[in-house]
Design a protein around this motif. Sequence first.
Motif, PDB file in Angstrom:
ATOM      1  N   VAL A  68       0.852  -1.196   0.000  1.00 22.91           N
ATOM      2  CA  VAL A  68       0.000   0.000   0.000  1.00 22.91           C
ATOM      3  C   VAL A  68       0.887   1.244   0.000  1.00 22.91           C
ATOM      4  O   VAL A  68       1.753   1.396   0.859  1.00 22.91           O
ATOM      5  N   ASP A  69       0.657   2.121  -0.962  1.00 22.49           N
ATOM      6  CA  ASP A  69       1.499   3.301  -1.147  1.00 22.49           C
ATOM      7  C   ASP A  69       0.752   4.555  -0.702  1.00 22.49           C
ATOM      8  O   ASP A  69      -0.264   4.923  -1.283  1.00 22.49           O
ATOM      9  N   ALA A  70       1.269   5.189   0.342  1.00 24.91           N
ATOM     10  CA  ALA A  70       0.684   6.438   0.828  1.00 24.91           C
ATOM     11  C   ALA A  70       1.605   7.621   0.584  1.00 24.91           C
ATOM     12  O   ALA A  70       1.432   8.680   1.178  1.00 24.91           O
ATOM     13  N   SER A  71       2.571   7.460  -0.317  1.00 28.66           N
ATOM     14  CA  SER A  71       3.582   8.501  -0.524  1.00 28.66           C
ATOM     15  C   SER A  71       3.082   9.686  -1.335  1.00 28.66           C
ATOM     16  O   SER A  71       3.751  10.722  -1.392  1.00 28.66           O
ATOM     17  N   ALA A  72       1.920   9.556  -1.977  1.00 29.23           N
ATOM     18  CA  ALA A  72       1.444  10.633  -2.847  1.00 29.23           C
ATOM     19  C   ALA A  72       1.158  11.916  -2.087  1.00 29.23           C
ATOM     20  O   ALA A  72       1.126  13.002  -2.685  1.00 29.23           O
ATOM     21  N   VAL A  83      -6.937   9.975  -2.681  1.00 27.13           N
ATOM     22  CA  VAL A  83      -7.429   9.106  -3.752  1.00 27.13           C
ATOM     23  C   VAL A  83      -6.370   8.080  -4.147  1.00 27.13           C
ATOM     24  O   VAL A  83      -6.664   6.891  -4.317  1.00 27.13           O
ATOM     25  N   SER A  84      -5.127   8.546  -4.286  1.00 26.84           N
ATOM     26  CA  SER A  84      -4.037   7.640  -4.649  1.00 26.84           C
ATOM     27  C   SER A  84      -3.841   6.559  -3.596  1.00 26.84           C
ATOM     28  O   SER A  84      -3.663   5.380  -3.925  1.00 26.84           O
ATOM     29  N   TRP A  85      -3.880   6.949  -2.331  1.00 30.91           N
ATOM     30  CA  TRP A  85      -3.734   5.980  -1.243  1.00 30.91           C
ATOM     31  C   TRP A  85      -4.869   4.964  -1.266  1.00 30.91           C
ATOM     32  O   TRP A  85      -4.642   3.754  -1.146  1.00 30.91           O
ATOM     33  N   ALA A  86      -6.107   5.440  -1.416  1.00 28.79           N
ATOM     34  CA  ALA A  86      -7.264   4.543  -1.415  1.00 28.79           C
ATOM     35  C   ALA A  86      -7.189   3.542  -2.561  1.00 28.79           C
ATOM     36  O   ALA A  86      -7.493   2.353  -2.392  1.00 28.79           O
ATOM     37  N   ARG A  87      -6.775   3.995  -3.734  1.00 29.72           N
ATOM     38  CA  ARG A  87      -6.659   3.086  -4.882  1.00 29.72           C
ATOM     39  C   ARG A  87      -5.570   2.046  -4.656  1.00 29.72           C
ATOM     40  O   ARG A  87      -5.743   0.866  -4.978  1.00 29.72           O
TER      41      ARG A  87
END
Length: 215
Positions: A68-72, A83-87
């Motif tokens: 899971v990437d939350a770096s955005a 949105v990026s994290w949720a996707r």
Amino acid sequence: MPRPRVPLLSRERIREAALAIVDRAGLSDLSMRKLAAELGVQAPSLYGHYPTKDDLLDDIASGIMARVDASAFERLGWRDGLVSWARSYRAALIAHPNFVPYLASGPGKRDENLRAADAVHGGLVGAGWPPRDATMIGAATRYLVMGATLGSFSRGFADDVQVYRDRYPHLEQAHLLRAKADEIDSESFELALSAFTDGLQLRYELLGERAQRGR
């Protein structure tokens, strides 16, 4: 030296075999005995790598959450970051839907979970959200993602037109849903995510207006 008749065990090999069982038959079907049989070894051979089944499950969970990437939040605004994290979150979970119930109820102290939570909370607060709101936004996004991966809405319908046509006149096309399950499930998630972030945007703008009036 002669080659061993049974391939050497490793934590990675054990995790992959366990996840294969869960993907195939569900969490309830995983036991150390069945896992050992899958690997062609005796159950005691597993305990040197994982003392308990919970240790194994927690390690699998850590591996999934590491994707899971939350770096955005570091390069985008709070909304696009969310949105990026949720996707990314959904993509990691949808690959192993049978494992999602464990992720939903399992321990919340994994480093992967905490690093993502820290990035999300920091990104929201850094954009001006009050800490309490940031906490609730993170939780609400998690609920949205979990709900979108626990099961498929579309695959719950039979592909037999007679099941719905006579008794449920407004569901006369329901038998077509199953064939388009991936498309419908994905687009339904995007609809919910868009509606959610649209509402948050209005709330965010209202917070800004109140802050301006308070000066």
